[in-house]
Design a protein around this motif. Sequence first.
Motif, PDB file in Angstrom:
ATOM      1  N   GLN A 207       0.823  -1.204   0.000  1.00 20.03           N
ATOM      2  CA  GLN A 207       0.000   0.000   0.000  1.00 20.03           C
ATOM      3  C   GLN A 207       0.858   1.255   0.000  1.00 20.03           C
ATOM      4  O   GLN A 207       0.442   2.309  -0.460  1.00 20.03           O
ATOM      5  N   VAL A 208       2.061   1.135   0.564  1.00 21.10           N
ATOM      6  CA  VAL A 208       2.992   2.253   0.678  1.00 21.10           C
ATOM      7  C   VAL A 208       4.361   1.798   0.212  1.00 21.10           C
ATOM      8  O   VAL A 208       4.790   0.686   0.510  1.00 21.10           O
ATOM      9  N   ALA A 209       5.039   2.667  -0.510  1.00 16.83           N
ATOM     10  CA  ALA A 209       6.433   2.436  -0.879  1.00 16.83           C
ATOM     11  C   ALA A 209       7.286   3.421  -0.097  1.00 16.83           C
ATOM     12  O   ALA A 209       6.994   4.621  -0.076  1.00 16.83           O
TER      13      ALA A 209
ATOM     14  N   LYS B 206       4.267  -1.332   9.534  1.00 18.42           N
ATOM     15  CA  LYS B 206       4.005  -2.746   9.837  1.00 18.42           C
ATOM     16  C   LYS B 206       3.148  -2.871  11.092  1.00 18.42           C
ATOM     17  O   LYS B 206       2.181  -3.636  11.123  1.00 18.42           O
ATOM     18  N   GLU B 207       3.489  -2.100  12.130  1.00 21.40           N
ATOM     19  CA  GLU B 207       2.728  -2.125  13.386  1.00 21.40           C
ATOM     20  C   GLU B 207       1.265  -1.738  13.168  1.00 21.40           C
ATOM     21  O   GLU B 207       0.361  -2.283  13.799  1.00 21.40           O
TER      22      GLU B 207
ATOM     23  N   VAL C 266       6.701  -1.584   0.879  1.00 22.36           N
ATOM     24  CA  VAL C 266       7.975  -1.937   0.273  1.00 22.36           C
ATOM     25  C   VAL C 266       8.979  -0.959   0.848  1.00 22.36           C
ATOM     26  O   VAL C 266       8.709   0.247   0.914  1.00 22.36           O
ATOM     27  N   PHE C 267      10.139  -1.444   1.263  1.00 30.47           N
ATOM     28  CA  PHE C 267      11.184  -0.628   1.872  1.00 30.47           C
ATOM     29  C   PHE C 267      12.456  -0.883   1.085  1.00 30.47           C
ATOM     30  O   PHE C 267      13.009  -1.984   1.132  1.00 30.47           O
TER      31      PHE C 267
ATOM     32  N   ALA D 191       0.786   8.607   5.905  1.00 28.79           N
ATOM     33  CA  ALA D 191       0.443   7.630   4.867  1.00 28.79           C
ATOM     34  C   ALA D 191      -0.713   6.747   5.331  1.00 28.79           C
ATOM     35  O   ALA D 191      -1.658   6.494   4.576  1.00 28.79           O
ATOM     36  N   ALA D 192      -0.654   6.312   6.584  1.00 26.32           N
ATOM     37  CA  ALA D 192      -1.741   5.481   7.124  1.00 26.32           C
ATOM     38  C   ALA D 192      -3.053   6.260   7.159  1.00 26.32           C
ATOM     39  O   ALA D 192      -4.120   5.711   6.850  1.00 26.32           O
TER      40      ALA D 192
END
Length: 160
Positions: A3-5, A25-26, A32-33, A127-128
Amino acid sequence: MAQVAVFMGSLSDEDKMRPCADLLKELGVDCVFTVTSAHRTPERTARLVSELEADGCQVFICAAGLAAHLAGAVAAKTIKPVLGVPLTASQLGGMDALLATVQMPPGYPVGTLALDKVGAKNAAWLAAQIIALHDPELAERLKAARDKFKEDVERAAATL
């Protein structure tokens, strides 16, 4: 599906940006990191944006120091939200990266956060929040996290 890069201009940025990926992640946000550079690997950067966007990526977080062109390079390739985290990497104390990230031409905005780890964490929160506009379960997780912050402050105040 990510969902987020989270893009970093250099592997040396990992310690400053790891809190961003950990927080996503939490919160239950897939990400993607990776490392990609506006200057050293412009084709890789463009390819990543295109592939991730096609796979449903909703927000791009870009962190870089010095000239800090990564967020702008990504903003030039997508209409998805791009969040920039300027990093301290020179004798200018991050001011160079801050100005490079925040001073975008009209039509190619980069939502610019604070420097370094604080900016990394707030990029994850923002972002969340963007994703939570269309994800009620994530919105509830964000609300619960905010409630915990409130409880922590009240508990601390009660101990004084």
